[in-house]
Write an enzyme that holds these catalytic residues in place. Sequence first.
Site, PDB file in Angstrom:
ATOM      1  N   LYS A  22      -4.373  62.918  33.452  1.00  0.00           N
ATOM      2  CA  LYS A  22      -3.184  62.600  34.253  1.00  0.00           C
ATOM      3  C   LYS A  22      -2.186  63.759  34.213  1.00  0.00           C
ATOM      4  O   LYS A  22      -1.656  64.178  35.231  1.00  0.00           O
ATOM      5  CB  LYS A  22      -2.518  61.330  33.688  1.00  0.00           C
ATOM      6  CG  LYS A  22      -1.109  61.110  34.211  1.00  0.00           C
ATOM      7  CD  LYS A  22      -0.405  59.954  33.530  1.00  0.00           C
ATOM      8  CE  LYS A  22       0.259  60.258  32.229  1.00  0.00           C
ATOM      9  NZ  LYS A  22       1.630  60.771  32.276  1.00  0.00           N
ATOM     10  N   ASN A  23      -1.927  64.281  33.004  1.00  0.00           N
ATOM     11  CA  ASN A  23      -0.862  65.274  32.875  1.00  0.00           C
ATOM     12  C   ASN A  23      -1.255  66.660  33.371  1.00  0.00           C
ATOM     13  O   ASN A  23      -0.406  67.542  33.483  1.00  0.00           O
ATOM     14  CB  ASN A  23      -0.353  65.343  31.429  1.00  0.00           C
ATOM     15  CG  ASN A  23       0.450  64.107  31.077  1.00  0.00           C
ATOM     16  OD1 ASN A  23       0.815  63.323  31.959  1.00  0.00           O
ATOM     17  ND2 ASN A  23       0.727  63.915  29.792  1.00  0.00           N
ATOM     18  N   CYS A 115      14.947  57.496  30.287  1.00  0.00           N
ATOM     19  CA  CYS A 115      13.541  57.315  29.937  1.00  0.00           C
ATOM     20  C   CYS A 115      13.465  56.610  28.593  1.00  0.00           C
ATOM     21  O   CYS A 115      14.192  56.958  27.663  1.00  0.00           O
ATOM     22  CB  CYS A 115      12.867  58.670  29.865  1.00  0.00           C
ATOM     23  SG  CYS A 115      11.165  58.565  29.373  1.00  0.00           S
ATOM     24  N   ARG A 120      15.652  62.893  27.926  1.00  0.00           N
ATOM     25  CA  ARG A 120      14.731  63.878  28.522  1.00  0.00           C
ATOM     26  C   ARG A 120      15.496  64.756  29.519  1.00  0.00           C
ATOM     27  O   ARG A 120      15.417  64.577  30.726  1.00  0.00           O
ATOM     28  CB  ARG A 120      13.537  63.176  29.172  1.00  0.00           C
ATOM     29  CG  ARG A 120      12.706  62.437  28.136  1.00  0.00           C
ATOM     30  CD  ARG A 120      11.485  61.817  28.716  1.00  0.00           C
ATOM     31  NE  ARG A 120      10.440  62.768  28.993  1.00  0.00           N
ATOM     32  CZ  ARG A 120       9.272  62.438  29.535  1.00  0.00           C
ATOM     33  NH1 ARG A 120       9.021  61.194  29.854  1.00  0.00           N
ATOM     34  NH2 ARG A 120       8.344  63.356  29.755  1.00  0.00           N
ATOM     35  N   ASP A 312       2.003  62.292  22.289  1.00  0.00           N
ATOM     36  CA  ASP A 312       1.383  61.250  23.121  1.00  0.00           C
ATOM     37  C   ASP A 312       0.308  60.456  22.383  1.00  0.00           C
ATOM     38  O   ASP A 312      -0.261  59.518  22.948  1.00  0.00           O
ATOM     39  CB  ASP A 312       0.776  61.874  24.395  1.00  0.00           C
ATOM     40  CG  ASP A 312       1.849  62.376  25.347  1.00  0.00           C
ATOM     41  OD1 ASP A 312       3.016  61.971  25.198  1.00  0.00           O
ATOM     42  OD2 ASP A 312       1.520  63.181  26.234  1.00  0.00           O
ATOM     43  N   ARG A 404      -0.004  53.322  34.568  1.00  0.00           N
ATOM     44  CA  ARG A 404       0.511  54.638  34.961  1.00  0.00           C
ATOM     45  C   ARG A 404      -0.421  55.751  34.502  1.00  0.00           C
ATOM     46  O   ARG A 404      -0.445  56.823  35.113  1.00  0.00           O
ATOM     47  CB  ARG A 404       1.886  54.889  34.324  1.00  0.00           C
ATOM     48  CG  ARG A 404       2.939  53.949  34.809  1.00  0.00           C
ATOM     49  CD  ARG A 404       4.263  54.341  34.254  1.00  0.00           C
ATOM     50  NE  ARG A 404       4.625  55.650  34.815  1.00  0.00           N
ATOM     51  CZ  ARG A 404       5.851  56.097  34.907  1.00  0.00           C
ATOM     52  NH1 ARG A 404       6.848  55.364  34.459  1.00  0.00           N
ATOM     53  NH2 ARG A 404       6.102  57.277  35.422  1.00  0.00           N
TER      54      ARG A 404
HETATM   55  N1  EPU Z   1      13.360  69.190  26.790  1.00  0.00           N
HETATM   56  C1  EPU Z   1      14.628  69.712  26.857  1.00  0.00           C
HETATM   57  N2  EPU Z   1      15.037  70.239  28.051  1.00  0.00           N
HETATM   58  C2  EPU Z   1      14.236  70.306  29.149  1.00  0.00           C
HETATM   59  C3  EPU Z   1      12.925  69.765  29.063  1.00  0.00           C
HETATM   60  C4  EPU Z   1      12.513  69.213  27.861  1.00  0.00           C
HETATM   61  O1  EPU Z   1      15.382  69.688  25.883  1.00  0.00           O
HETATM   62  O2  EPU Z   1      14.668  70.814  30.182  1.00  0.00           O
HETATM   63  C5  EPU Z   1      12.897  68.599  25.509  1.00  0.00           C
HETATM   64  C6  EPU Z   1      12.422  67.155  25.646  1.00  0.00           C
HETATM   65  O3  EPU Z   1      13.510  66.243  25.598  1.00  0.00           O
HETATM   66  C7  EPU Z   1      11.469  67.021  24.476  1.00  0.00           C
HETATM   67  C8  EPU Z   1      10.824  68.414  24.427  1.00  0.00           C
HETATM   68  O4  EPU Z   1      11.728  69.289  25.107  1.00  0.00           O
HETATM   69  O5  EPU Z   1      12.181  66.810  23.294  1.00  0.00           O
HETATM   70  C9  EPU Z   1       9.456  68.498  25.063  1.00  0.00           C
HETATM   71  O6  EPU Z   1       9.494  67.901  26.357  1.00  0.00           O
HETATM   72  P1  EPU Z   1       8.595  68.437  27.553  1.00  0.00           P
HETATM   73  O7  EPU Z   1       9.463  69.079  28.572  1.00  0.00           O
HETATM   74  O8  EPU Z   1       7.483  69.266  27.014  1.00  0.00           O
HETATM   75  O9  EPU Z   1       8.045  67.082  28.163  1.00  0.00           O
HETATM   76  P2  EPU Z   1       7.554  66.903  29.647  1.00  0.00           P
HETATM   77  O10 EPU Z   1       7.015  68.191  30.139  1.00  0.00           O
HETATM   78  O11 EPU Z   1       8.607  66.255  30.455  1.00  0.00           O
HETATM   79  C10 EPU Z   1       5.072  66.299  29.122  1.00  0.00           C
HETATM   80  C11 EPU Z   1       4.169  65.117  29.310  1.00  0.00           C
HETATM   81  C12 EPU Z   1       4.572  64.004  28.352  1.00  0.00           C
HETATM   82  C13 EPU Z   1       4.502  64.538  26.926  1.00  0.00           C
HETATM   83  C14 EPU Z   1       5.389  65.772  26.791  1.00  0.00           C
HETATM   84  C15 EPU Z   1       5.312  66.431  25.421  1.00  0.00           C
HETATM   85  C16 EPU Z   1       3.536  65.260  31.628  1.00  0.00           C
HETATM   86  C17 EPU Z   1       3.577  64.676  32.992  1.00  0.00           C
HETATM   87  N3  EPU Z   1       4.249  64.664  30.686  1.00  0.00           N
HETATM   88  O12 EPU Z   1       6.388  65.861  29.462  1.00  0.00           O
HETATM   89  O13 EPU Z   1       3.611  62.974  28.526  1.00  0.00           O
HETATM   90  O14 EPU Z   1       4.925  63.550  26.020  1.00  0.00           O
HETATM   91  O15 EPU Z   1       5.007  66.758  27.765  1.00  0.00           O
HETATM   92  O16 EPU Z   1       4.010  66.817  25.143  1.00  0.00           O
HETATM   93  O17 EPU Z   1       2.827  66.230  31.393  1.00  0.00           O
HETATM   94  C18 EPU Z   1       2.792  60.781  28.530  1.00  0.00           C
HETATM   95  O18 EPU Z   1       1.773  61.190  29.112  1.00  0.00           O
HETATM   96  O19 EPU Z   1       2.868  59.615  28.035  1.00  0.00           O
HETATM   97  C19 EPU Z   1       3.958  61.651  28.410  1.00  0.00           C
HETATM   98  C20 EPU Z   1       5.180  61.197  28.168  1.00  0.00           C
END
Ligand code: EPU
Length: 425
Positions: A22-23, A115, A120, A312, A404
Amino acid sequence: MDKLIVHGGSTLKGSINISGAKNASLPILAAALLTEEDVIIRRVPDVSDTNYMIQILSALGAEVERSSGTVRINAANIISDAPYELVRKMRASICVMGPLLTRLGKATVSLPGGCVIGDRPVDLHLKGLRAIGADINMEGGNMDMKAPNGLTGTEVDLRGKHGPTVLGTDNLMMAAVLAKGTTIIESAACEPEVVDLANFLNSMGAKIEGAGTRRVTIEGVEKLHGVEHTIIPDRIEAGTYMVAGAMAGCPDNGITLNRVNQDHLIPVTEKLIEAGHSVEFSTAGNSVTVKPGKNPKGCKITTAPHPNFPTDMQAQFSSLFAVTPGISVIEDTIFPQRFMHCAEMSRMGADMKVDNGTAVITGVEQLSAAPVMASDLRASAALVLSALTAKGSTEISRLYHIDRGYEHIDEKLLLLGANVERVRE
Ligand code: EPU
């Protein structure tokens, strides 16, 4: 809203195929916006998040056809405004920002809302896009971006207080492929899904080096072309069923998962073995058999960015440790508030104390069924795992959370011999 009723106590056996990730699918679907030519993506899992992304692409003007895991997209004629009604349903919608901005010179995308797994923010996404020349204003809940003079490569460090950002790295990588000059991302996320996106972009004609390391270099090109691509296996879906094998698998033969990638499953494999279970991969590394161990024991897990233990997978290991003798400790350094499943599991008799981003779990002999509520995707998966070995029938409501991200979970569990029923309401 569908419910899942899990009649606990069945022994799992046999084999299933793991779906495409998915991701990886979500940013790759968004990246189809980068070309006017046809893009064909295979093994896109049939889950509601990929459906939302397809709806967003259609609303942006792309022609999209989907049939049994294969999606064909043509984004020759697209607009720059992503509709709030669709974007608000899924945080990953923000990965249309980079492609729209670089292709059209402008983009309007709603700010994702709250969220349940914690705070986030999107500051790192904005930092990356601003560094290469985007002018971004917040207005009426939208991120309004312009790059009237185009985007220009530069060096940018994307490290945040919880480490690198997966979708933030994706967004900047997608914007930079059509920018002038060279962009260097320092502290880039190196998850396998980021590598899959970079491979996809490179086969469209992009020039990206270093994906999978903390330093990614992107040399901008004029244009990208159409491509066919197969999504990598879902390491989190695979990890979830591996935990099911450790908790409820047949002691002699366990359960077998096909279409996996051994290299992506190293941290999960290491923790299952440390907890006393048996994990054996085929020589090619694309199939794995997991059996419950005779003397399981608790252990300590700390989530951290790849190649460390994934956030995850922490909820699913909470389920395992809830019924593993001894004391286990799970610390989530990425989403310290991601412990909603613990309150629900406590209703089933688990002994879990959560404080300040850490759960201390004392294993009990067996959980007992109770009506429980899914709160987010991985928390729901954890409740299903708990219910598989609990005494009695557990009713899990708000199943849309699990739909999802887990393709046909009830059918896959039935194939493995679990006694589950989806109740449509
Ligand atoms: N963060 C910031 N600022 C930003 C973006 C992120 O501070 O602008 C922080 C977040 O709050 C968190 C950390 O950085 O503490 C990592 O977040 P990340 O941006 O890597 O998360 P994401 O890219 O939004 C993806 C996956 C998530 C998974 C996270 C961490 C997808 C669609 N989602 O989210 O997947 O938990 O990386 O590995 O790829 C799931 O599949 O259940 C899921 C939540």
